[in-house]
Each structure stands twice: as structure tokens, then as C-alpha cells.
Design an enzyme around this catalytic site. Sequence first.
Site, PDB file in Angstrom:
ATOM      1  N   ARG A  16      64.278  35.909  54.424  1.00  0.00           N
ATOM      2  CA  ARG A  16      65.048  36.638  53.414  1.00  0.00           C
ATOM      3  C   ARG A  16      64.683  38.120  53.536  1.00  0.00           C
ATOM      4  O   ARG A  16      63.513  38.464  53.750  1.00  0.00           O
ATOM      5  CB  ARG A  16      64.726  36.155  51.991  1.00  0.00           C
ATOM      6  CG  ARG A  16      65.358  34.823  51.609  1.00  0.00           C
ATOM      7  CD  ARG A  16      66.881  34.903  51.464  1.00  0.00           C
ATOM      8  NE  ARG A  16      67.472  33.623  51.096  1.00  0.00           N
ATOM      9  CZ  ARG A  16      67.938  32.715  51.958  1.00  0.00           C
ATOM     10  NH1 ARG A  16      67.888  32.943  53.254  1.00  0.00           N
ATOM     11  NH2 ARG A  16      68.464  31.584  51.525  1.00  0.00           N
ATOM     12  N   GLU A  57      71.930  42.869  52.163  1.00  0.00           N
ATOM     13  CA  GLU A  57      72.969  42.241  52.985  1.00  0.00           C
ATOM     14  C   GLU A  57      74.197  41.812  52.190  1.00  0.00           C
ATOM     15  O   GLU A  57      75.282  41.653  52.748  1.00  0.00           O
ATOM     16  CB  GLU A  57      72.402  41.031  53.743  1.00  0.00           C
ATOM     17  CG  GLU A  57      72.009  39.855  52.870  1.00  0.00           C
ATOM     18  CD  GLU A  57      71.503  38.663  53.692  1.00  0.00           C
ATOM     19  OE1 GLU A  57      70.582  38.852  54.502  1.00  0.00           O
ATOM     20  OE2 GLU A  57      72.039  37.554  53.507  1.00  0.00           O
ATOM     21  N   HIS A  89      72.739  37.180  59.347  1.00  0.00           N
ATOM     22  CA  HIS A  89      72.425  35.906  58.693  1.00  0.00           C
ATOM     23  C   HIS A  89      73.126  34.740  59.398  1.00  0.00           C
ATOM     24  O   HIS A  89      73.888  33.995  58.790  1.00  0.00           O
ATOM     25  CB  HIS A  89      72.818  35.963  57.204  1.00  0.00           C
ATOM     26  CG  HIS A  89      71.932  35.082  56.355  1.00  0.00           C
ATOM     27  ND1 HIS A  89      71.361  35.483  55.179  1.00  0.00           N
ATOM     28  CD2 HIS A  89      71.500  33.808  56.530  1.00  0.00           C
ATOM     29  CE1 HIS A  89      70.648  34.510  54.660  1.00  0.00           C
ATOM     30  NE2 HIS A  89      70.719  33.476  55.467  1.00  0.00           N
TER      31      HIS A  89
HETATM   32  N1  LIG Z   1      68.510  32.821  58.372  1.00  0.00           N
HETATM   33  C1  LIG Z   1      69.031  31.709  57.896  1.00  0.00           C
HETATM   34  O1  LIG Z   1      70.188  31.385  58.178  1.00  0.00           O
HETATM   35  C2  LIG Z   1      68.201  30.823  56.997  1.00  0.00           C
HETATM   36  C3  LIG Z   1      68.587  29.484  56.850  1.00  0.00           C
HETATM   37  C4  LIG Z   1      67.794  28.639  56.079  1.00  0.00           C
HETATM   38  C5  LIG Z   1      66.665  29.121  55.442  1.00  0.00           C
HETATM   39  N2  LIG Z   1      66.336  30.429  55.576  1.00  0.00           N
HETATM   40  C6  LIG Z   1      65.132  30.958  54.913  1.00  0.00           C
HETATM   41  O2  LIG Z   1      64.010  30.336  55.497  1.00  0.00           O
HETATM   42  C7  LIG Z   1      63.040  30.096  54.468  1.00  0.00           C
HETATM   43  C8  LIG Z   1      62.157  28.960  54.872  1.00  0.00           C
HETATM   44  O3  LIG Z   1      62.935  27.770  54.877  1.00  0.00           O
HETATM   45  P1  LIG Z   1      62.243  26.343  54.975  1.00  0.00           P
HETATM   46  O4  LIG Z   1      63.348  25.343  54.973  1.00  0.00           O
HETATM   47  O5  LIG Z   1      61.263  26.305  56.073  1.00  0.00           O
HETATM   48  O6  LIG Z   1      61.482  26.297  53.575  1.00  0.00           O
HETATM   49  P2  LIG Z   1      60.275  25.343  53.174  1.00  0.00           P
HETATM   50  O7  LIG Z   1      60.264  25.327  51.683  1.00  0.00           O
HETATM   51  O8  LIG Z   1      60.327  24.058  53.922  1.00  0.00           O
HETATM   52  O9  LIG Z   1      58.989  26.152  53.705  1.00  0.00           O
HETATM   53  C9  LIG Z   1      58.529  27.321  53.141  1.00  0.00           C
HETATM   54  C10 LIG Z   1      57.031  27.412  53.399  1.00  0.00           C
HETATM   55  O10 LIG Z   1      56.575  28.658  52.874  1.00  0.00           O
HETATM   56  C11 LIG Z   1      55.353  28.408  52.218  1.00  0.00           C
HETATM   57  N3  LIG Z   1      55.070  29.437  51.228  1.00  0.00           N
HETATM   58  C12 LIG Z   1      55.506  29.509  49.933  1.00  0.00           C
HETATM   59  N4  LIG Z   1      54.988  30.594  49.333  1.00  0.00           N
HETATM   60  C13 LIG Z   1      54.232  31.219  50.262  1.00  0.00           C
HETATM   61  C14 LIG Z   1      53.436  32.385  50.223  1.00  0.00           C
HETATM   62  N5  LIG Z   1      53.318  33.117  49.100  1.00  0.00           N
HETATM   63  N6  LIG Z   1      52.779  32.746  51.340  1.00  0.00           N
HETATM   64  C15 LIG Z   1      52.872  31.994  52.478  1.00  0.00           C
HETATM   65  N7  LIG Z   1      53.615  30.871  52.560  1.00  0.00           N
HETATM   66  C16 LIG Z   1      54.276  30.488  51.468  1.00  0.00           C
HETATM   67  C17 LIG Z   1      55.495  27.040  51.597  1.00  0.00           C
HETATM   68  O11 LIG Z   1      54.230  26.473  51.282  1.00  0.00           O
HETATM   69  C18 LIG Z   1      56.237  26.306  52.702  1.00  0.00           C
HETATM   70  O12 LIG Z   1      55.341  25.707  53.601  1.00  0.00           O
HETATM   71  C19 LIG Z   1      63.888  29.808  53.219  1.00  0.00           C
HETATM   72  O13 LIG Z   1      63.211  30.153  52.054  1.00  0.00           O
HETATM   73  C20 LIG Z   1      65.085  30.686  53.423  1.00  0.00           C
HETATM   74  O14 LIG Z   1      64.859  31.898  52.734  1.00  0.00           O
HETATM   75  C21 LIG Z   1      67.073  31.286  56.341  1.00  0.00           C
END
Ligand SMILES: NC(=O)c1ccc[n+]([C@@H]2O[C@H](COP(=O)([O-])OP(=O)(O)OC[C@H]3O[C@@H](n4cnc5c(N)ncnc54)[C@H](O)[C@@H]3O)[C@@H](O)[C@H]2O)c1
Length: 332
Positions: free
Chosen positions: A234, A263, A295
Site C-alpha cells: 500500500r 493513487e 496497482h
Molecule cells: N498490489 C496489489 O495488487 C495487492 C494485492 C493484494 C494485496 N496487496 C497488499 O499486500 C498486503 C499483504 O497482503 P497479504 O495477503 O500477504 O496479507 P496477510 O494479512 O496475509 O499478511 C500480512 C503480514 O503482515 C504482518 N504485519 C502486520 N502488521 C505488521 C507490522 N506492523 N510490521 C510487520 N509486519 C506486520 C502480519 O503479521 C502478516 O504476516 C495487503 O495488506 C495489501 O495491502 C496488494
Amino acid sequence: MKIAFFSTQSYDKSFFEDHNRDFDFAIDFFEVPLTEQTVNLAAGAQAVCVFVNDRVNAVVLEKLAAQGVAIVALRCAGFNNVDLAAAARHSLPVVRVPAYSPHAVAEHAVAMMLTLNRKTHKAYNRIREQNFSLAGLLGFDLFGKTVAVVGTGNIGQVFCRIMLGFGCRVLAYDVAEQDALKQAGVIYMPLDALLPQADVLSLHCPLNEHTKYLINDKTLARMKPGAMLINTSRGGLIDTRSVIQALKSGHLGALGVDVYEQEESLFFRDLSDHIVTDDMIMRLMSFPNVLITAHQGFFTQEALTQIAQVTLGNLKAFTEGKPLTNAVRPNK
Ligand SMILES: NC(=O)c1ccc[n+]([C@@H]2O[C@H](COP(=O)([O-])OP(=O)(O)OC[C@H]3O[C@@H](n4cnc5c(N)ncnc54)[C@H](O)[C@@H]3O)[C@@H](O)[C@H]2O)c1
């Protein structure tokens, strides 16, 4: 059930129409995003279906609830654009697609890293102009380099495994560590310890009050000179002003971003005949060592299929009074 579907793109419509044959919901597709100005379009619908840049704030949620909308269905994983406390106040459940093809985003992060390193985007243009020189295209072997990951959830862990496959030393920081990744060779450590070691840093944590501007003047200064930063998570994880300074000084070696804090007013539309007034993205675009994609990490056949299936499945569970296994909880 009638669904008001906001921020519709042609691919959303085709994937959702295709999968809706198994569900038979009535879907009104709107191209506009959900905002305070467009919320009235949802009148008569029981559900709204929204994406990453729809504005699901307290005002919008209040209006949705007053119009009889009973559920908010996110067709994405992140939920930072939803005021969860306000949704709870109006008894509006919020469901999402927690894990659609994590490979889609992890592989896009790898694509950005490889492009920035081996400059294939420049080579492509050069060759088309019959310029067969290699000057300026020098990269480095990823094999043996240190790649660091912040957030080892669904996407981060796939990214870690791909990097292990490249023969990289993989470091990670997460508030919750994964034993399986440790066994695979990933070394967890605090953020502060990981930053000076990373040749490449890739962000895969959610945006929340703890992670906003995780990359700022201080953390950038801790990074190894010349390191590469990739953000497919994000935009708000990065303080763009700080990153621009670090690029100008040469301390940050390369930047790949699939997400950008502002964005909302740019991505998912063709602005090629408009004047873009966002000076920060224009500055970012001017660096030769910056790669921006709009994105598109999620944008694979497999991910769009899962997004449509899971979103419609979430709404079906709601209509049948079944447990909402993909509900977002306010404290999550
Ligand atoms: N670019 C894209 O098209 C796209 C698509 C899907 C998701 N995303 C982004 O990717 C991110 C991750 O997705 P995901 O499915 O792996 O999520 P997820 O919830 O499976 O994993 C997120 C991880 O971050 C960790 N986390 C939470 N707070 C934290 C902190 N303060 N410091 C360090 N780690 C922390 C959590 O413990 C977890 O392991 C989403 O939040 C979303 O913003 C982007």
C-alpha cells in the site's frame, strides 16, 4: 440480492458476470468509485462491492446503512480504506478476499525487482530503435544477495520462497513469525537490524496505524547505500517525500512501486490527455531508477477468478445466514 458494484473496469464486469451464472445475483455495475458523492447510486441494493480506492468512510457507511445496504464486500485483500469502527456502529459486516492468488502479487514484486536490476524495460525500447549498446544496462547477480521482507503473510511468504529459490539470503521482519519459513531458511530479525543488511527490501505488510510511513527519513537512512526498495503493498507504507530525497541523494539505489499514497486520483484510468497535477508522482516518474506500475500486482487470470468466486461466495453466505468466514474484524 442486489449488489451495487463500484469502480467497475471491463475485466471486473466480465469475470463477475461469468461467475455470477452460478449465483444469480442482480448486479448494477457503476464505473464511478464509491464516495460521498456517488453513494446514492447504491439505493435499492442490499450489498456494495468495492475495491482498493473506493472511499468507505464513516459518512459513506452511514448513508449506505440508511439506504438499506446490509453488507460491504471488498473484492480485495487490504481493507485500509474502510472505517471498520463506523461499519460496526451501523452493524454492517465487511467481507473481503483474504487470500486470492498470493502468487500474483509476489511474482509482480519479483518482476519489478528483475526489471529494475536488469533494465529490460530500457533494453526493449533501445532494441526497437536499433540501439544494441549495453551501456547503462549493467545489473547484479541476485544469487547470494540479501533480500529482506517486511510482512510474511500470504504474499510475503510466497515472495520469500521465490527469493530462496534464486539463492538469496532472505531476512524477514513480522509481528508474527512463521516457523515453516524459518525451517526453509528465512532469518527473522527486528526491522532496525534488517535494514542495513538488505540489498533489496520488499514490503508485504498491511497499511495500518503501526505501518504508516514505515519507510521514512530515519528508516531510509538505516538502509544500505544503493539498496533497492519494492512496494507492492500500500502506498501509505512509504513517505514519498523522504523517498524522493533518498533517490536524489543517490542513497536509495532503485525504487519499484505498484502502489502510491495518492493513487486514488490516478490509477485505473487513462489520463494520457490530461495534465497530471500530482507533482510527487511526476518527480518519481522522472528518475531513471524508478519503476511505477498502477496497482497491477493482483492482475492475473487466476487472481481475478478467485476474487469473483470468493466475493460472490461471501455474499451468498450472507444471504443464507451462514458464518462470514472472510469477515474483517475491527481489531484485526
Ligand atoms: N498490489 C496489489 O495488487 C495487492 C494485492 C493484494 C494485496 N496487496 C497488499 O499486500 C498486503 C499483504 O497482503 P497479504 O495477503 O500477504 O496479507 P496477510 O494479512 O496475509 O499478511 C500480512 C503480514 O503482515 C504482518 N504485519 C502486520 N502488521 C505488521 C507490522 N506492523 N510490521 C510487520 N509486519 C506486520 C502480519 O503479521 C502478516 O504476516 C495487503 O495488506 C495489501 O495491502 C496488494
